[in-house]
Design a protein around this motif. Structure first.
Motif, PDB file in Angstrom:
ATOM      1  N   LYS A   4       0.780  49.674  30.867  1.00  0.00           N
ATOM      2  CA  LYS A   4       0.417  51.054  31.171  1.00  0.00           C
ATOM      3  C   LYS A   4       1.142  51.513  32.439  1.00  0.00           C
ATOM      4  N   ILE A   6       1.305  53.536  35.671  1.00  0.00           N
ATOM      5  CA  ILE A   6       0.379  54.149  36.626  1.00  0.00           C
ATOM      6  C   ILE A   6       1.188  54.978  37.599  1.00  0.00           C
ATOM      7  N   HIS A  29      -6.440  50.498  43.578  1.00  0.00           N
ATOM      8  CA  HIS A  29      -7.185  51.689  43.168  1.00  0.00           C
ATOM      9  C   HIS A  29      -8.042  52.093  44.365  1.00  0.00           C
ATOM     10  N   TRP A  34     -16.067  50.231  38.334  1.00  0.00           N
ATOM     11  CA  TRP A  34     -15.599  50.520  36.978  1.00  0.00           C
ATOM     12  C   TRP A  34     -15.206  51.983  36.760  1.00  0.00           C
ATOM     13  N   SER A  35     -16.117  52.934  36.924  1.00  0.00           N
ATOM     14  CA  SER A  35     -15.776  54.330  36.631  1.00  0.00           C
ATOM     15  C   SER A  35     -14.822  54.905  37.675  1.00  0.00           C
ATOM     16  N   ASN A  36     -14.982  54.512  38.931  1.00  0.00           N
ATOM     17  CA  ASN A  36     -14.095  55.027  39.965  1.00  0.00           C
ATOM     18  C   ASN A  36     -12.681  54.481  39.820  1.00  0.00           C
ATOM     19  N   ARG A  37     -12.551  53.261  39.316  1.00  0.00           N
ATOM     20  CA  ARG A  37     -11.219  52.708  39.059  1.00  0.00           C
ATOM     21  C   ARG A  37     -10.505  53.558  38.007  1.00  0.00           C
ATOM     22  N   GLN A  38     -11.215  53.914  36.956  1.00  0.00           N
ATOM     23  CA  GLN A  38     -10.640  54.771  35.918  1.00  0.00           C
ATOM     24  C   GLN A  38     -10.300  56.154  36.482  1.00  0.00           C
ATOM     25  N   ASN A  39     -11.176  56.704  37.311  1.00  0.00           N
ATOM     26  CA  ASN A  39     -10.906  58.003  37.917  1.00  0.00           C
ATOM     27  C   ASN A  39      -9.750  57.930  38.911  1.00  0.00           C
ATOM     28  N   SER A  40      -9.600  56.813  39.609  1.00  0.00           N
ATOM     29  CA  SER A  40      -8.455  56.640  40.506  1.00  0.00           C
ATOM     30  C   SER A  40      -7.155  56.749  39.724  1.00  0.00           C
ATOM     31  N   GLU A  41      -7.111  56.108  38.562  1.00  0.00           N
ATOM     32  CA  GLU A  41      -5.919  56.192  37.720  1.00  0.00           C
ATOM     33  C   GLU A  41      -5.747  57.606  37.162  1.00  0.00           C
ATOM     34  N   LYS A  42      -6.830  58.204  36.694  1.00  0.00           N
ATOM     35  CA  LYS A  42      -6.760  59.544  36.102  1.00  0.00           C
ATOM     36  C   LYS A  42      -6.201  60.567  37.087  1.00  0.00           C
TER      37      LYS A  42
END
Length: 108
Positions: A4, A6, A29, A34-42
């Motif tokens: 992926k 980034i 990140h 968990w959710s903040n890691r995804q939001n960091s990438e987003k």
């Protein structure tokens, strides 16, 4: 399936440590969990960090709270300037890292 890609909003060259310029061992990140890691990438809130500044003796994951906070503040400033409001930031990342209206920049 390929790796992926980034991208960062706050660092152009993720192949170098954001702090010292050495080649990083990992992508950090800025907002983790968990959710903040995804939001960091987003939202692009990732930086390249060398071993020392990521998990080593000067690392954000091993007690360097000042570096951790400065990275979070820098990203929140970017969010508020370019993406949304402080309330929107809080809803996405869980809290504000800025007090009052003061701006804090990480100085290398």
């Amino acid at each position: 399936m390929g790796k992926k890609q980034i991208k960062s909003r706050v660092q152009e060259d993720l192949t170098r440590c954001y702090v010292c310029g050495r080649e990083p061992t990992q992508i950090h990140h800025v907002f983790f969990g968990w959710s903040n890691r995804q939001n960091s990438e987003k939202y692009g809130y990732v930086v390249g960090l060398c071993f020392d500044h990521h998990t080593g003796h000067m690392g954000v994951h091993t007690g360097n709270k000042s570096l951790e906070l400065e990275l979070k503040r820098m990203c929140q400033e970017d969010f508020e300037k370019n993406i949304g409001t402080r309330d929107e930031f809080r809803k996405i990342f869980g809290k504000s890292y800025l007090s009052g209206g003061g701006l804090h920049k990480w100085q290398r």
